[in-house]
Design a protein around this motif. Sequence first.
Motif, PDB file in Angstrom:
ATOM      1  N   ALA A  26      13.810   8.612  -6.303  1.00  0.00           N
ATOM      2  CA  ALA A  26      15.214   9.011  -6.338  1.00  0.00           C
ATOM      3  C   ALA A  26      15.724   8.838  -7.759  1.00  0.00           C
ATOM      4  N   LYS A  27      16.896   9.417  -8.037  1.00  0.00           N
ATOM      5  CA  LYS A  27      17.369   9.412  -9.426  1.00  0.00           C
ATOM      6  C   LYS A  27      17.861   8.041  -9.879  1.00  0.00           C
ATOM      7  N   ALA A  28      18.133   7.126  -8.959  1.00  0.00           N
ATOM      8  CA  ALA A  28      18.490   5.742  -9.309  1.00  0.00           C
ATOM      9  C   ALA A  28      17.618   4.808  -8.487  1.00  0.00           C
ATOM     10  N   GLN A  29      17.451   3.584  -8.999  1.00  0.00           N
ATOM     11  CA  GLN A  29      16.544   2.650  -8.332  1.00  0.00           C
ATOM     12  C   GLN A  29      17.190   1.274  -8.139  1.00  0.00           C
ATOM     13  N   VAL A  30      16.787   0.662  -7.043  1.00  0.00           N
ATOM     14  CA  VAL A  30      17.033  -0.760  -6.790  1.00  0.00           C
ATOM     15  C   VAL A  30      15.659  -1.420  -6.805  1.00  0.00           C
ATOM     16  N   VAL A  31      15.444  -2.362  -7.725  1.00  0.00           N
ATOM     17  CA  VAL A  31      14.131  -2.970  -7.882  1.00  0.00           C
ATOM     18  C   VAL A  31      14.132  -4.377  -7.284  1.00  0.00           C
ATOM     19  N   ILE A  32      13.210  -4.608  -6.385  1.00  0.00           N
ATOM     20  CA  ILE A  32      13.020  -5.934  -5.801  1.00  0.00           C
ATOM     21  C   ILE A  32      11.869  -6.612  -6.539  1.00  0.00           C
ATOM     22  N   ILE A  33      12.117  -7.805  -7.035  1.00  0.00           N
ATOM     23  CA  ILE A  33      11.087  -8.580  -7.736  1.00  0.00           C
ATOM     24  C   ILE A  33      10.443  -9.517  -6.719  1.00  0.00           C
ATOM     25  N   ASP A  34       9.225  -9.182  -6.317  1.00  0.00           N
ATOM     26  CA  ASP A  34       8.521  -9.905  -5.255  1.00  0.00           C
ATOM     27  C   ASP A  34       7.068 -10.099  -5.692  1.00  0.00           C
TER      28      ASP A  34
END
Length: 387
Positions: A117-125
Amino acid sequence: MISKGHRKHADLARPLNGNFGRNEWAIIGAPCTTIKVLADNIIQALSPKYKSAYVDTSHNDDEVLSPGRLASGAILEYTDQLNYQQFNYNTPVTPFKQRQLFAEADIVLVNGNHQQAKAQVVIIDLNKEASLQKRIEQLTNIQLILLADNVSDVFDFVKEAISNWQQIPIYALGDTEKIIGFFADKMEQAKPVLNGLVLAGGKSLRMGFDKGAVKWYEKEQRYHMADMLKPLCNEVYISRNSDKQDIDVSYPSITDTFLNLGPYSGVLSAFREKPDSAWLVVACDLPLLDTDTLNYLVANRDTSAIATAFHSETSEFPEPLITIWEPKSYPVLLSFLAQGYSCPRKVLINTEPKLLHVPNPGALTNVNTPEDLEKIKKVLHQKIATA
């Protein structure tokens, strides 16, 4: 031979869409189950106000066979599942088709492990560190970083790849309230700008002369209406039927580029000019329209609906020519036109607009004939006499 100044395609204003819609975020960097739970929480919180959608990929490791009639050669299968509707396609869904299918969605959440998608939510796992590192090139517009319980900081390779990472909000993955607040704020910021459009390009055949030129209130009605819209709108335009139509240059105008479609021409031409704006469209033949009625319409605007309109007590149908048309209505209006319909009221009847009770029904009275004109003259004369 193609000349230097030749353009192969028309210079059209394109909506600010991503792969699926205007407002889309890929959630990436965690197990798919974690992403689904997070998406469920966000959708549940936002769905009372916004139309939400979710995108994922099947996780069946076995060979996936075409269901039902698709296996027999059908290109499309539709099943009414009673509680929901299901469409199965036998051909790849292109980005163009995707945007059509998601046109009504205000927010689209995407499982970033499988789709972009054009924007991201990044989870640091820690459990998905290697997977995230493989997808680092997909992180083109990170807007939120979430820390899982097994980490205390952002991975170094993310810091190296994203120069502005320190300016990006960082929350704990378990802080659901803050995460929901982030998306609520983003959706509020994404509210389409409201422009005004006075429909003054009609031929006035029944009246016999230009209805927009009648001076009910000391100036021509088209300009009086534009002045009424100015306090409520970012920009206000006069809709005209050709470059030759005489319009005061102090009032910006939009020339119809969809010809011979009546009011439909004006609305579509406005969207063609500015497809990411919402349009408060008002016909020029409403001499009794007042500021209270316009204020009520704008105050009760529903951006998640295709449009916000009044329910006419006279016709018992939606009133399309004093209506706020949201950007998501543009592809819908075009699809009706492709099926041979150019009636904005028919669009409202066959979709899901926000319909309002009009505080002053008389405000929707329009003037189409000389007989109507004489009646309104008497009404206005009486109002002045009793003022």
